[in-house]
Design a protein around this motif. Structure first.
Motif, mmCIF file in Angstrom:
data_model
loop_
_atom_site.group_PDB
_atom_site.id
_atom_site.type_symbol
_atom_site.label_atom_id
_atom_site.label_comp_id
_atom_site.label_asym_id
_atom_site.label_seq_id
_atom_site.Cartn_x
_atom_site.Cartn_y
_atom_site.Cartn_z
ATOM 1 N N GLU A 279 -63.912 -62.050 94.657
ATOM 2 C CA GLU A 279 -63.407 -63.395 93.890
ATOM 3 C C GLU A 279 -61.834 -63.181 93.858
ATOM 4 N N GLY A 280 -60.782 -64.518 94.092
ATOM 5 C CA GLY A 280 -60.303 -64.237 94.795
ATOM 6 C C GLY A 280 -59.662 -66.125 94.562
ATOM 7 N N TYR A 281 -58.091 -66.184 94.947
ATOM 8 C CA TYR A 281 -57.375 -67.394 94.245
ATOM 9 C C TYR A 281 -56.967 -68.490 96.001
ATOM 10 N N LEU A 282 -57.693 -68.170 96.619
ATOM 11 C CA LEU A 282 -57.392 -68.598 97.917
ATOM 12 C C LEU A 282 -58.645 -69.013 98.595
ATOM 13 N N ILE B 54 -48.955 -58.618 100.275
ATOM 14 C CA ILE B 54 -48.280 -58.142 99.584
ATOM 15 C C ILE B 54 -48.901 -59.448 98.019
ATOM 16 N N GLY B 55 -49.940 -58.491 96.806
ATOM 17 C CA GLY B 55 -50.356 -59.028 96.477
ATOM 18 C C GLY B 55 -52.331 -59.160 97.031
ATOM 19 N N SER B 56 -52.777 -58.395 96.598
ATOM 20 C CA SER B 56 -53.880 -57.554 97.184
ATOM 21 C C SER B 56 -55.376 -58.857 96.078
ATOM 22 N N PHE B 57 -55.081 -58.237 94.836
ATOM 23 C CA PHE B 57 -56.010 -58.043 94.166
ATOM 24 C C PHE B 57 -57.706 -57.946 94.705
ATOM 25 N N LYS B 58 -58.354 -58.860 94.435
ATOM 26 C CA LYS B 58 -59.927 -57.609 94.923
ATOM 27 C C LYS B 58 -59.775 -58.129 95.999
ATOM 28 N N GLY B 59 -59.103 -58.708 96.849
ATOM 29 C CA GLY B 59 -59.557 -58.196 98.528
ATOM 30 C C GLY B 59 -59.672 -59.591 99.147
ATOM 31 N N ARG B 60 -59.472 -60.629 98.624
ATOM 32 C CA ARG B 60 -60.476 -62.007 99.533
ATOM 33 C C ARG B 60 -59.674 -62.131 100.252
ATOM 34 N N SER B 61 -57.932 -62.160 100.662
ATOM 35 C CA SER B 61 -57.434 -62.343 101.590
ATOM 36 C C SER B 61 -57.633 -61.809 102.736
ATOM 37 N N THR B 62 -57.303 -60.282 101.920
ATOM 38 C CA THR B 62 -57.202 -59.009 102.979
ATOM 39 C C THR B 62 -58.687 -58.935 103.740
ATOM 40 N N ILE C 194 -50.701 -54.252 99.649
ATOM 41 C CA ILE C 194 -49.363 -53.290 99.151
ATOM 42 C C ILE C 194 -49.901 -54.277 97.870
ATOM 43 N N ASP C 195 -50.129 -53.121 96.089
ATOM 44 C CA ASP C 195 -50.457 -54.495 95.164
ATOM 45 C C ASP C 195 -50.457 -52.921 94.498
ATOM 46 N N PRO C 196 -50.176 -53.205 93.130
ATOM 47 C CA PRO C 196 -50.715 -51.464 92.245
ATOM 48 C C PRO C 196 -51.438 -51.512 91.290
ATOM 49 N N HIS C 197 -52.346 -52.959 91.841
ATOM 50 C CA HIS C 197 -53.792 -53.419 91.122
ATOM 51 C C HIS C 197 -53.770 -53.370 89.528
ATOM 52 N N ASN C 198 -52.752 -53.576 88.656
ATOM 53 C CA ASN C 198 -52.838 -53.249 87.874
ATOM 54 C C ASN C 198 -51.956 -54.539 86.803
ATOM 55 N N SER C 199 -52.360 -55.891 87.593
ATOM 56 C CA SER C 199 -51.647 -57.083 87.379
ATOM 57 C C SER C 199 -51.834 -57.114 85.636
ATOM 58 N N THR C 200 -50.699 -57.775 84.729
ATOM 59 C CA THR C 200 -51.120 -57.559 83.148
ATOM 60 C C THR C 200 -51.748 -59.108 82.879
ATOM 61 N N ARG D 50 -49.451 -49.778 95.662
ATOM 62 C CA ARG D 50 -46.990 -49.325 95.016
ATOM 63 C C ARG D 50 -46.774 -50.776 95.061
ATOM 64 N N ASP D 51 -45.971 -50.904 93.752
ATOM 65 C CA ASP D 51 -45.146 -52.199 93.356
ATOM 66 C C ASP D 51 -43.819 -52.698 94.961
ATOM 67 N N SER D 52 -44.431 -53.674 95.237
ATOM 68 C CA SER D 52 -43.695 -54.125 96.527
ATOM 69 C C SER D 52 -42.124 -53.979 96.465
ATOM 70 N N LYS D 53 -41.645 -53.710 95.109
ATOM 71 C CA LYS D 53 -40.597 -53.445 95.115
ATOM 72 C C LYS D 53 -39.581 -51.583 95.647
ATOM 73 N N ILE E 24 -47.066 -62.983 101.396
ATOM 74 C CA ILE E 24 -46.611 -62.948 100.265
ATOM 75 C C ILE E 24 -47.740 -63.358 98.726
ATOM 76 N N ASP E 25 -48.191 -62.693 98.514
ATOM 77 C CA ASP E 25 -48.952 -63.958 97.701
ATOM 78 C C ASP E 25 -48.779 -62.479 96.078
ATOM 79 N N GLY E 26 -47.586 -62.019 95.564
ATOM 80 C CA GLY E 26 -47.452 -60.731 94.386
ATOM 81 C C GLY E 26 -47.035 -61.503 93.131
ATOM 82 N N ASP E 27 -46.019 -60.934 93.142
ATOM 83 C CA ASP E 27 -45.116 -62.061 91.300
ATOM 84 C C ASP E 27 -44.376 -63.177 92.261
ATOM 85 N N HIS E 28 -45.624 -64.559 91.235
ATOM 86 C CA HIS E 28 -44.867 -65.279 91.073
ATOM 87 C C HIS E 28 -44.084 -65.835 91.187
HETATM 88 C C1 LIG Z 1 -52.965 -64.305 93.206
HETATM 89 S S1 LIG Z 1 -53.080 -62.235 93.080
HETATM 90 C C2 LIG Z 1 -53.690 -62.063 94.746
HETATM 91 C C3 LIG Z 1 -54.654 -62.576 95.193
HETATM 92 C C4 LIG Z 1 -55.211 -62.539 96.590
HETATM 93 N N1 LIG Z 1 -54.108 -62.509 97.569
HETATM 94 C C5 LIG Z 1 -56.385 -63.012 96.960
HETATM 95 O O1 LIG Z 1 -56.756 -63.900 97.991
HETATM 96 O O2 LIG Z 1 -57.349 -63.319 96.263
HETATM 97 C C6 LIG Z 1 -51.687 -61.536 92.934
HETATM 98 C C7 LIG Z 1 -51.876 -60.146 92.776
HETATM 99 O O3 LIG Z 1 -50.227 -59.525 93.011
HETATM 100 C C8 LIG Z 1 -50.636 -58.386 92.639
HETATM 101 N N2 LIG Z 1 -49.099 -58.200 91.832
HETATM 102 C C9 LIG Z 1 -48.045 -58.423 91.297
HETATM 103 N N3 LIG Z 1 -46.731 -58.164 91.486
HETATM 104 C C10 LIG Z 1 -46.415 -57.352 92.017
HETATM 105 C C11 LIG Z 1 -45.658 -56.751 92.927
HETATM 106 N N4 LIG Z 1 -44.495 -56.398 92.370
HETATM 107 N N5 LIG Z 1 -46.141 -56.191 94.192
HETATM 108 C C12 LIG Z 1 -47.454 -55.833 94.236
HETATM 109 N N6 LIG Z 1 -48.110 -56.564 94.176
HETATM 110 C C13 LIG Z 1 -47.676 -57.046 93.161
HETATM 111 C C14 LIG Z 1 -51.090 -58.249 90.975
HETATM 112 O O4 LIG Z 1 -51.579 -56.939 90.403
HETATM 113 C C15 LIG Z 1 -52.305 -58.981 91.710
HETATM 114 O O5 LIG Z 1 -53.678 -58.464 92.401
#
Ligand SMILES: C[S@@+](CC[C@H](N)C(=O)[O-])C[C@H]1O[C@@H](n2cnc3c(N)ncnc32)[C@H](O)[C@@H]1O
Length: 271
Positions: free
Chosen positions: A29-32, A56-64, A82-88, A123-126, A141-145
């Motif tokens: 499941e993912g957004y790519l 940066i931003g893996s979510f469930k791992g589609r792009s990974t 890199i992803d804290p895996h706790n997306s609100t 971990r958070d990317s920062k 880069i696919d993390g915090d938009h």
């Molecule tokens: C759109 S999803 C990534 C989708 C993924 N690349 C895929 O192919 O499905 C965004 C992810 O970015 C992560 N994220 C948000 N802020 C982040 C940060 N500051 N550092 C690292 N990851 C972050 C979220 O936890 C979320 O899992």
């Protein structure tokens, strides 16, 4: 000649490898989209230089999974994910305050057979940027938009890109405040980068320390086209009616169709 780019090595079996990689990635499941995943996989296979692939931003791992499959086939790992895996935004913390995408991510890379290629950094990317030292070949880069999030990811990690390394940022042609604005203002204006473009909603640019300026005109032309979109995405609110139609028209004028490996390789060759 230094690091002027005269030719890109395209593996003969690349199309087949991308087919196989997408078969695994699309199960997650993912957004790519498929076109974006194939472009990303092509970059993973073809970008010259040294260093890991950083996601940066893996979510469930589609792009990974896509990156991991290609890296595994050509011995190009690791993929640092890199992803804290706790997306609100993506996880329902009201239903479960401990909600995390990490277990699902681990299961995705295990099922696709790429766990050995992937180095998860939960971990958070920062935070990760503070101690990052390795050169990076491909930065995805696919993390915090948000604007601040995208800016901090580009600033924190792009300085580690190897000469001829590539940065790619997702959702630059979707309605998010960060990716497009940061790409337009910080990347397209910089002679550190050479060739640049869009494939679907992925914006990409290649570091060209020796001849970035030779691509300045093309980058400026792209910047003029995307500048018209920035007011529409600045606050990240969904567009409706006439505004949505206007945005889509300006977006249509930004070249962003799929490219194959040969076309991409031609577009990055030194002039
Ligand atoms: C759109 S999803 C990534 C989708 C993924 N690349 C895929 O192919 O499905 C965004 C992810 O970015 C992560 N994220 C948000 N802020 C982040 C940060 N500051 N550092 C690292 N990851 C972050 C979220 O936890 C979320 O899992």
């Amino acid at each position: 000649m230094g690091r002027l780019l005269t030719a890109i090595a395209i593996p003969a079996d690349l199309e087949h490898v991308l087919d196989e990689a997408w078969k695994e990635a699309e199960k997650v499941e993912g957004y790519l989209s498929e076109n974006e995943a194939r472009f990303l996989g092509m970059l993973a296979a073809c970008v010259p230089g040294k260093g890991p692939i950083v996601e940066i931003g893996s979510f469930k791992g589609r792009s990974t999974v896509m990156l991991g499959k290609v890296a595994a086939r050509y011995g190009l790992g690791p993929v640092v994910a890199i992803d804290p895996h706790n997306s609100t935004i993506l996880l329902d913390h009201q239903a479960n305050p401990q909600a995390s995408s990490y277990d699902c991510f681990l299961e995705s890379i295990r099922a696709a057979g790429v766990a050995e290629q992937v180095e998860p950094l939960v971990r958070d990317s920062k935070e990760a940027a503070k101690t990052w030292q390795r050169p990076i070949r491909l930065l995805w880069i696919d993390g915090d938009h948000s604007y601040e999030g995208a800016k901090s990811d580009v600033e924190g990690f792009s300085r580690h890109l190897d000469p001829l390394g590539v940065m790619a940022i997702h959702d630059a042609l979707n309605v998010f405040p960060g990716p497009l604005r940061v790409f337009a203002e910080d990347v397209l204006t910089s002679d550190r980068y050479g060739p640049a473009g869009f494939v679907h909603s992925i914006a990409w640019a290649q570091v060209r320390p020796e001849d970035g300026g030779a691509f300045r005109k093309e980058r400026a032309s792209l910047a003029r086209r995307v500048a018209r979109l920035i007011p529409f995405v600045r606050n990240g609110e969904a567009l409706e009616g006439m505004r949505k139609r206007q945005y889509k028209f300006w977006r249509y004028l930004v070249p962003h169709s799929a490219v194959d490996a040969r076309e991409w390789a031609d577009s990055v060759r030194a002039k």
